[in-house]
Design an enzyme around this catalytic site. Structure first.
Site, PDB file in Angstrom:
ATOM      1  N   LYS A  47      -9.202   2.265  -2.507  1.00 47.08           N
ATOM      2  CA  LYS A  47      -9.531   1.712  -1.195  1.00 47.08           C
ATOM      3  C   LYS A  47     -10.930   2.160  -0.753  1.00 47.08           C
ATOM      4  CE  LYS A  47      -7.242   1.341   3.355  1.00 47.08           C
ATOM      5  NZ  LYS A  47      -6.007   1.743   4.079  1.00 47.08           N
ATOM      6  N   GLU A  76       0.839  -1.199   0.000  1.00 46.37           N
ATOM      7  CA  GLU A  76       0.000   0.000   0.000  1.00 46.37           C
ATOM      8  C   GLU A  76       0.880   1.258   0.000  1.00 46.37           C
ATOM      9  OE1 GLU A  76      -2.193   0.221   3.664  1.00 46.37           O
ATOM     10  OE2 GLU A  76      -3.604   1.719   2.901  1.00 46.37           O
ATOM     11  N   CYS A 119      -5.548  -3.187   2.172  1.00 43.85           N
ATOM     12  CA  CYS A 119      -5.429  -3.179   3.635  1.00 43.85           C
ATOM     13  C   CYS A 119      -6.772  -3.317   4.361  1.00 43.85           C
ATOM     14  CB  CYS A 119      -4.676  -1.917   4.068  1.00 43.85           C
ATOM     15  SG  CYS A 119      -3.793  -2.133   5.641  1.00 43.85           S
ATOM     16  N   ASP A 170      16.865  -0.553  32.026  1.00 38.69           N
ATOM     17  CA  ASP A 170      16.299   0.107  30.846  1.00 38.69           C
ATOM     18  C   ASP A 170      17.384   0.532  29.866  1.00 38.69           C
ATOM     19  OD1 ASP A 170      13.565   0.021  31.793  1.00 38.69           O
ATOM     20  OD2 ASP A 170      14.130   1.590  33.209  1.00 38.69           O
ATOM     21  N   GLU A 189       7.072   3.903  33.364  1.00 39.41           N
ATOM     22  CA  GLU A 189       7.531   5.199  33.869  1.00 39.41           C
ATOM     23  C   GLU A 189       6.851   6.349  33.154  1.00 39.41           C
ATOM     24  OE1 GLU A 189      12.259   4.025  34.559  1.00 39.41           O
ATOM     25  OE2 GLU A 189      11.636   5.220  32.825  1.00 39.41           O
TER      26      GLU A 189
END
Lengths: 573, 573
Positions: free
Chosen positions: A110, A44, A146, A326, A432
């Protein structure tokens, strides 16, 4: 026998790079031709990249994409190619061109324009209304785009009833963890329901916060998978389809015939001359295995990081290494994405940094083989204290001084970025960022937030996976074992102010991804005061998230385009 | 004689504050009743505030708004009230409730859902399909919502053909400069076209980046304006309408009768009992004058600032005073919005700050009567240089050191914010933000960007206006006369790297608001190399804008919700 060889070119275009994208298409057209494919399909909006967002308001952008398409049409000799582009009539359409033997033979528009989650297609496109079928000699082929394939009574069904035996679905279907399995099941059902061969081609690559995972598929008319494309890599998937078999199966199906009578007016049929028969080298059917769920996410993060860095023209990244889990994970991902030579880690110790974290940061850098240095923040902090002495006279130290430490670190990293042209990766996780346990312009300072959609509990799993991939404890064991802490005041740990991460993550998932309210979350067995506190933290910190860097979406709802909360918001449950 | 007294309650709700918003509605219902109004109308989604964005995904939010509506219905004795709310059926609708004499008599569902510019209504709502007419005794009244009124063949026309003599349009119509005049002209035409009295009620107040300007209107069936609400303030607009006159005028109109025959099925009619006749105190028709264009923008900025600060629970703001025109204007606006006692100005001089700018900053603060102090940045800058000495060894000074200065200032202001709970106002204008002539985490650090949508040339006009309002040169003359400079290196001025602001602003307007390409802009008489350079600067700095604070929209296209450009973007004209 009506055999069709279909090729799915799962390529990685770049938004706005129309000429380069067209070259990708031309190259894969040539490759498909050499492999004896009759038809090759591209994702697409492959010419513009997806999503082009407000570039679609620029007439020059639309024109450039139309010029590129016209060039490609001329290059489509002895082949049928399906190419996603922006069509321009009285309005613009998210479209698929059928290029056939040197000419642009027709287009599909589409019909179902997604306008939820990360999507805003109603902002740009007009919806199509036609479901044409292309008769290429004896081959009956249809194309849709899609979102169209997700509707059981959508274009696929109408095209199959209109005679199509092969439906090609071209996609830019954004990744989130686990979506591929769900998509595969739906596609298999769709093929079997409509008794149609289904070729699903998906784009691959990262675009801002979105990842496209590839994993293109070919199914036969019974919903059996004939081929699967690689995940998170470019691929050219080729499969042979027996359309006579589709016809035979349909003869036996009485349900279908009745539906046909009951259906809308028949699909318009566009007749094109058959291509001359071609040699078809035999195919070695390469079966690509499905990925383990954690590995899948890890690879998604690597691809997202690589593409964001490279597509923005950067070669090198820098990040702060705190000695925590992290930043360790982000460093490992950066190395896998870009190579250790393109990653610099910086430790920025303060008086509150423990010996353990400092030592672990260095060890991690050594294990990864990245450049590493130390920039202590004490001297600058002292200068700030001095400068602010007068207005702060007689006042206690508080979060102000904690934030200053984080902001000095942010300034160091941004200075390295300015001086050396490096991109700063931030290391905050979704837990966080959800509760605002981050400092604006401090640890949030940077260009790309690699794990911003990864909850803390998943951070640990991914870090273990990184070690598993490496075959050795690249991320030191002590990093896993230490209680998480921002180290901004003496003996601070995250759990001083937050519930334990497994509980926090469960509450956040319910609130953020599930839109559940206080009552519903408490009913799942959480303490009411805790839930209230977490919800209030999420609500109160919207202003921080709004100024944070973008990062990779891996869940059904990230703090990104699919999270649009007002800052002024007095709603309390 | 069928006379109707209509009241338009132009109130200032807060997003999410459902109970407080309902109290606003109840209060104005009582006031309208006391004024003898038959019907009182409130803005679009007055109960939730507009736009509620993804709060609409929370079932608890929808339920709270329905409960508030039910309460209000009970309070509608001896009155008809039109109240914007979120209706819930099989889906959710942007709706208007007709509350009548103590009960919820019926609802209208918005039919045209805007999904362009700053709007995303297709993301949330289902579109309505019915255009009912309410027969309240002999009064034929209809209601529709915002976008609906902009379509000449939309619900207003259907409702008028269905008999409605008074159409009430409830709105949350975002402000941009000059829109009110355009809106007034359109409404007058709509009333005259449909031979209907038209009452247009608009919300007032700031919500994040949006301003709603009020300026409600009542028109008679000839399109003559009977009343206008205040701009940028709450108001209750009351007017008397003669519906017999509507009937008389319609009798003469043959065009209308033919259309009626040719129209859709007739609008559904909902019959409600007439209210008992009431005393109507005489109305003093208060004519509100239209504002001068620059004054209009100035007031919009004041309202936007006041509402963002107050609705977020802040009482006091702080900003950096550089001695330049931008920060001077923001300081003046802040004082008008919040009072001088709630504003602190900080000068943060460096070695490159001229004596003139330092002096002007102090003089401005004195003229405005705000708290003012000085926090020099030299000591902290020296500490940064020392800390970064090793990695920067042997390298020239460059933009890194310039950015560091801006970031120290940002950190100072954020530290004051943290310590004292003040909101930081940033002072960047649209021209600078457009070309990226700003420092991320430096002068961009803060909670609200008051003039982010104000081009530099307009900054000067607004600053003059501020002095005009004050009746004295609050902003010193020297501030107007000095060449704009960031003062981050010796003898720097903006015009070293940028074209003169009048030229820059013209190019930016064409590119940003007009989506014009290189060729088109050059054709307007600009130098090609300059245009190319400006466009490249705009494109390249998307990442900065994405992390900047939100600010007030005053043009048709701001760098906010109506500007959605990808960061990864290789499109070049």
């Amino acid at each position: 026998m009506r055999r069709v060889r279909v090729a799915l070119a799962q390529v990685n275009p770049t938004v706005g790079a129309i000429e380069a994208n067209a070259r990708l298409v031309a190259d894969q057209m040539a490759r498909a031709r050499a492999l004896g494919a009759d038809v090759v399909a591209f994702p697409e909006l492959v010419l513009t990249g997806y999503p082009p967002e407000d570039l679609l308001f620029k007439p020059a952008f639309i024109e450039a994409n139309l010029r590129a398409l016209a060039d490609l049409a001329r290059q489509s000799r002895a082949l049928t190619a399906v190419v996603g582009f922006v069509d321009k009539r009285d309005d613009i359409f998210n479209a698929a061109a059928v290029l056939h033997d040197g000419a642009h033979a027709g287009s599909y528009h589409k019909q179902y324009l997604p306008n939820y989650g990360v999507f805003d297609e109603n902002r740009y496109f007009q919806a199509g209304t036609e479901s044409p079928v292309f008769a290429i000699g004896p081959t009956l082929l249809a194309v849709n785009i899609c979102e169209d394939i997700w509707y059981p009574t959508g274009p696929t069904s109408r095209q199959a009833l209109g005679g199509a035996e092969l439906v090609i679905s071209i996609n830019a279907s954004p990744y989130h963890a686990g979506k591929a399995r769900f998509r595969e099941r739906m596609l298999a059902t769709r093929a079997a329901d409509d008794l149609v061969c289904l070729a699903f081609v998906n784009t691959v690559g990262g675009q801002d916060e979105l990842i496209f995972d590839g994993q293109s598929f070919v199914f036969d008319e019974k919903g059996e998978r004939l081929a699967r494309g690689k995940a998170f890599e470019e691929d050219l998937v080729v499969a042979d389809l027996d359309l006579d078999e589709v016809f035979r199966v349909r003869l036996h199906d009485s349900r279908r015939r009745k539906e046909k009578l009951a259906s809308d007016p028949p699909a318009r049929r566009i007749a094109l001359p058959a291509l001359s028969p071609r040699e078809r080298p035999p195919l070695a059917p390469p079966e690509v295995a499905q990925l383990d769920p954690v590995d899948e996410i890890y690879r998604a993060l690597c691809l997202g990081t690589r593409d964001y860095v490279r597509k923005n023209g950067f070669g090198h990244v820098v990040l702060g290494l705190s000695g925590g889990i992290d930043s360790a994970l982000v460093a490992a991902i950066a190395c896998d994405a870009l190579g250790a030579a393109n990653v610099t880690g910086v430790t920025m110790p303060s008086a509150y940094s423990s010996k353990g974290t400092r030592h672990d940061a260095a060890r991690l850098a050594r294990n990864l083989g990245i450049e590493f240095f130390s920039l202590p923040i004490g001297g600058v902090l002292k200068a700030y204290r001095r400068a602010l002495h007068r207005p702060f006279k007689g006042l206690e130290e508080d979060v102000t001084e904690e934030n200053l430490q984080a902001r000095i670190r942010g300034n160091y990293l941004m200075s390295l970025s300015n001086k050396f042209g490096w991109l700063v990766l931030t290391t905050g996780n979704k837990s966080e960022i959800g509760v605002g346990y981050t400092t604006l312009y401090g640890d949030m300072a940077g260009g790309f937030a690699v794990i911003k959609d990864v909850p803390k509990t998943l951070v640990y799993q991914l870090a273990e996976h990184a070690n598993h991939r490496a075959g050795r404890p690249v991320i030191p064991k002590s990093v896993f074992e230490r209680a998480p802490s921002a180290e901004l005041r003496p003996n601070q740990t995250d759990q001083d102010t937050l519930p334990p991460y497994p509980e926090l993550d469960a509450i956040l998932e319910a609130y953020v991804e599930g839109d559940q309210g206080l009552g519903e979350i408490v009913a799942r067995g959480h303490d009411e005061a805790t839930v209230k506190r977490v919800i209030a933290m999420v609500d109160r910190n919207e202003y921080k998230r709004r100024q944070g860097p973008i990062g990779i979406k891996i869940t059904p709802r990230a703090f990104g385009k699919d999270w649009r909360l007002p800052i002024v918001n007095r709603f309390r449950e």
